[in-house]
Design a protein around this motif. Structure first.
Motif, PDB file in Angstrom:
ATOM      1  N   TRP A 172       0.829  -1.207   0.000  1.00  0.00           N
ATOM      2  CA  TRP A 172       0.000   0.000   0.000  1.00  0.00           C
ATOM      3  C   TRP A 172       0.864   1.258   0.000  1.00  0.00           C
ATOM      4  N   VAL A 173       1.933   1.281   0.800  1.00  0.00           N
ATOM      5  CA  VAL A 173       2.850   2.430   0.786  1.00  0.00           C
ATOM      6  C   VAL A 173       3.433   2.614  -0.611  1.00  0.00           C
ATOM      7  N   GLY A 174       3.783   1.515  -1.263  1.00  0.00           N
ATOM      8  CA  GLY A 174       4.272   1.608  -2.634  1.00  0.00           C
ATOM      9  C   GLY A 174       3.248   2.225  -3.562  1.00  0.00           C
ATOM     10  N   ASP A 175       1.977   1.869  -3.377  1.00  0.00           N
ATOM     11  CA  ASP A 175       0.905   2.467  -4.176  1.00  0.00           C
ATOM     12  C   ASP A 175       0.867   3.987  -3.989  1.00  0.00           C
ATOM     13  N   VAL A 176       1.005   4.436  -2.740  1.00  0.00           N
ATOM     14  CA  VAL A 176       0.923   5.869  -2.459  1.00  0.00           C
ATOM     15  C   VAL A 176       2.111   6.610  -3.055  1.00  0.00           C
ATOM     16  N   PHE A 177       3.313   6.049  -2.915  1.00  0.00           N
ATOM     17  CA  PHE A 177       4.507   6.707  -3.445  1.00  0.00           C
ATOM     18  C   PHE A 177       4.489   6.774  -4.969  1.00  0.00           C
ATOM     19  N   GLN A 178       3.979   5.743  -5.615  1.00  0.00           N
ATOM     20  CA  GLN A 178       4.095   5.623  -7.068  1.00  0.00           C
ATOM     21  C   GLN A 178       2.781   5.841  -7.804  1.00  0.00           C
ATOM     22  N   GLY A 179       1.700   6.069  -7.053  1.00  0.00           N
ATOM     23  CA  GLY A 179       0.391   6.157  -7.671  1.00  0.00           C
ATOM     24  C   GLY A 179       0.134   7.465  -8.391  1.00  0.00           C
ATOM     25  N   PRO A 180      -0.836   7.456  -9.321  1.00  0.00           N
ATOM     26  CA  PRO A 180      -1.198   8.662 -10.065  1.00  0.00           C
ATOM     27  C   PRO A 180      -2.093   9.576  -9.248  1.00  0.00           C
ATOM     28  N   GLY A 181      -2.125  10.824  -9.635  1.00  0.00           N
ATOM     29  CA  GLY A 181      -3.016  11.768  -8.971  1.00  0.00           C
ATOM     30  C   GLY A 181      -2.313  13.063  -8.636  1.00  0.00           C
ATOM     31  N   ARG A 182      -3.097  14.114  -8.497  1.00  0.00           N
ATOM     32  CA  ARG A 182      -2.557  15.424  -8.130  1.00  0.00           C
ATOM     33  C   ARG A 182      -2.887  15.676  -6.671  1.00  0.00           C
ATOM     34  N   GLY A 183      -1.903  15.563  -5.815  1.00  0.00           N
ATOM     35  CA  GLY A 183      -2.127  15.763  -4.397  1.00  0.00           C
ATOM     36  C   GLY A 183      -2.456  14.466  -3.686  1.00  0.00           C
ATOM     37  N   LEU A 184      -2.263  14.476  -2.384  1.00  0.00           N
ATOM     38  CA  LEU A 184      -2.442  13.274  -1.583  1.00  0.00           C
ATOM     39  C   LEU A 184      -3.864  12.716  -1.626  1.00  0.00           C
ATOM     40  N   VAL A 185      -4.854  13.596  -1.639  1.00  0.00           N
ATOM     41  CA  VAL A 185      -6.244  13.129  -1.595  1.00  0.00           C
ATOM     42  C   VAL A 185      -6.540  12.247  -2.803  1.00  0.00           C
ATOM     43  N   GLN A 186      -6.151  12.707  -3.996  1.00  0.00           N
ATOM     44  CA  GLN A 186      -6.382  11.910  -5.194  1.00  0.00           C
ATOM     45  C   GLN A 186      -5.595  10.606  -5.153  1.00  0.00           C
ATOM     46  N   VAL A 187      -4.326  10.698  -4.773  1.00  0.00           N
ATOM     47  CA  VAL A 187      -3.481   9.502  -4.742  1.00  0.00           C
ATOM     48  C   VAL A 187      -4.043   8.474  -3.766  1.00  0.00           C
ATOM     49  N   LEU A 188      -4.442   8.916  -2.582  1.00  0.00           N
ATOM     50  CA  LEU A 188      -4.958   7.997  -1.567  1.00  0.00           C
ATOM     51  C   LEU A 188      -6.262   7.332  -2.003  1.00  0.00           C
ATOM     52  N   GLY A 189      -6.980   7.977  -2.889  1.00  0.00           N
ATOM     53  CA  GLY A 189      -8.224   7.398  -3.385  1.00  0.00           C
ATOM     54  C   GLY A 189      -8.044   6.430  -4.528  1.00  0.00           C
ATOM     55  N   ARG A 190      -6.802   6.272  -5.007  1.00  0.00           N
ATOM     56  CA  ARG A 190      -6.556   5.425  -6.176  1.00  0.00           C
ATOM     57  C   ARG A 190      -5.617   4.260  -5.875  1.00  0.00           C
ATOM     58  N   THR A 191      -5.447   3.928  -4.609  1.00  0.00           N
ATOM     59  CA  THR A 191      -4.579   2.807  -4.243  1.00  0.00           C
ATOM     60  C   THR A 191      -5.378   1.511  -4.223  1.00  0.00           C
ATOM     61  N   SER A 192      -4.674   0.405  -3.951  1.00  0.00           N
ATOM     62  CA  SER A 192      -5.353  -0.887  -3.833  1.00  0.00           C
ATOM     63  C   SER A 192      -6.280  -0.924  -2.620  1.00  0.00           C
ATOM     64  N   ARG A 193      -6.045  -0.012  -1.657  1.00  0.00           N
ATOM     65  CA  ARG A 193      -6.914   0.133  -0.487  1.00  0.00           C
ATOM     66  C   ARG A 193      -7.315   1.608  -0.402  1.00  0.00           C
ATOM     67  N   PRO A 194      -8.238   2.031  -1.239  1.00  0.00           N
ATOM     68  CA  PRO A 194      -8.530   3.459  -1.358  1.00  0.00           C
ATOM     69  C   PRO A 194      -9.147   4.066  -0.103  1.00  0.00           C
ATOM     70  N   ILE A 195      -8.808   5.324   0.132  1.00  0.00           N
ATOM     71  CA  ILE A 195      -9.398   6.123   1.202  1.00  0.00           C
ATOM     72  C   ILE A 195     -10.292   7.162   0.543  1.00  0.00           C
ATOM     73  N   THR A 196     -11.509   7.308   1.010  1.00  0.00           N
ATOM     74  CA  THR A 196     -12.419   8.267   0.398  1.00  0.00           C
ATOM     75  C   THR A 196     -11.864   9.678   0.511  1.00  0.00           C
ATOM     76  N   ALA A 197     -12.243  10.530  -0.425  1.00  0.00           N
ATOM     77  CA  ALA A 197     -11.744  11.905  -0.428  1.00  0.00           C
ATOM     78  C   ALA A 197     -12.105  12.624   0.868  1.00  0.00           C
ATOM     79  N   GLY A 198     -13.335  12.407   1.359  1.00  0.00           N
ATOM     80  CA  GLY A 198     -13.757  13.069   2.590  1.00  0.00           C
ATOM     81  C   GLY A 198     -12.917  12.645   3.781  1.00  0.00           C
ATOM     82  N   ALA A 199     -12.686  11.345   3.925  1.00  0.00           N
ATOM     83  CA  ALA A 199     -11.895  10.840   5.047  1.00  0.00           C
ATOM     84  C   ALA A 199     -10.455  11.321   4.957  1.00  0.00           C
ATOM     85  N   ALA A 200      -9.909  11.337   3.736  1.00  0.00           N
ATOM     86  CA  ALA A 200      -8.526  11.797   3.555  1.00  0.00           C
ATOM     87  C   ALA A 200      -8.397  13.278   3.896  1.00  0.00           C
ATOM     88  N   ARG A 201      -9.345  14.099   3.452  1.00  0.00           N
ATOM     89  CA  ARG A 201      -9.284  15.539   3.747  1.00  0.00           C
ATOM     90  C   ARG A 201      -9.396  15.804   5.249  1.00  0.00           C
TER      91      ARG A 201
END
Length: 234
Positions: A172-201
């Protein structure tokens, strides 16, 4: 490096003994010492010189089976093998501490100075990384083009995350470091274990983290908080 090893208990394993500059100093600690060296001529020379004060093994440190009893690792790591050796070490069990000499910038990144590397973040719940000192290039023979750095890794007595989850956490950490997206919120929502935008914000706001903060700048506590959210979504 010998002084740092002296603060630890137990047998010593040196990775990449080379000509024995460090091996000779470690032998004076009068503790069980195993020195591993790939070059057969150097290994034979060290074996003749050190006699019964050290066990010299001619082997590849990436393949040599590490001891089964608790021990301390130490080594002047070949610069071109740093990542491979670190991965081997961090995947191994039983060792308590590792005292290592690598390139200065590698040592800094491993210890989170100026931003942590992905490998460090993947291991931080189970290990502590501490930067000790910079070693000028002129201290080496032959003289390299960059300075070196000494740092230590200590196994945490109590892990900050569950050990059975280690493989999932690393992925999962690898997903966050290497994942697509602009900013942490987008990246965290596109991992193998996604975090919703609201929860991330909410989490970023509560911890005072800007949305454009790169993953390398997050603290271990930040990562563990995010992992809790990600694990809840699984």
């Amino acid at each position: 490096m010998t002084a740092l090893v002296a603060t630890t208990p137990g047998p010593i394993v040196e990775l990449g003994a080379g000509g024995g500059a460090l091996t000779r100093a470690l032998a004076r600690l009068d503790r069980p010492l195993t020195a591993v060296e790939l070059d057969p001529r150097r290994a034979a020379a060290l074996r003749r010189e050190l006699g019964g004060t050290a066990t010299v093994v001619q082997a590849d440190v990436l393949r040599w089976p590490l001891p089964r009893e608790p021990f301390v690792l130490v080594g002047n790591v070949p610069f071109h093998l740093t990542t491979a050796i670190l991965r081997r070490i961090l995947d191994a069990d039983r060792w308590r501490s590792a005292i290592l000499l690598t390139q200065w910038e590698v040592a800094r990144r491993r210890c989170g100075v100026g931003g942590a590397s992905m490998l460090t973040v993947q291991s931080a719940p189970w290990y502590r990384f501490t930067l000790d000192r910079r070693v000028p290039a002129r201290a080496f023979r032959p003289v390299p083009s960059v300075d070196g750095g000494v740092f230590r890794i200590d196994r945490r007595p109590e892990p900050l995350a569950r050990t059975p989850e280690r493989r999932a956490y690393r992925a999962w950490v690898g997903d966050v470091f290497q994942g697509p997206g602009r900013g942490l919120v987008q990246v965290l929502g596109r991992t193998s274990r996604p975090i919703t935008a609201g929860a991330a914000r909410r989490m970023l706001r509560d911890r005072g983290i800007a949305a454009d903060t790169p993953p390398s700048r997050l603290t271990t506590d930040d990562w563990l908080e995010l992992w809790g959210l990600a694990r809840g979504r699984a």
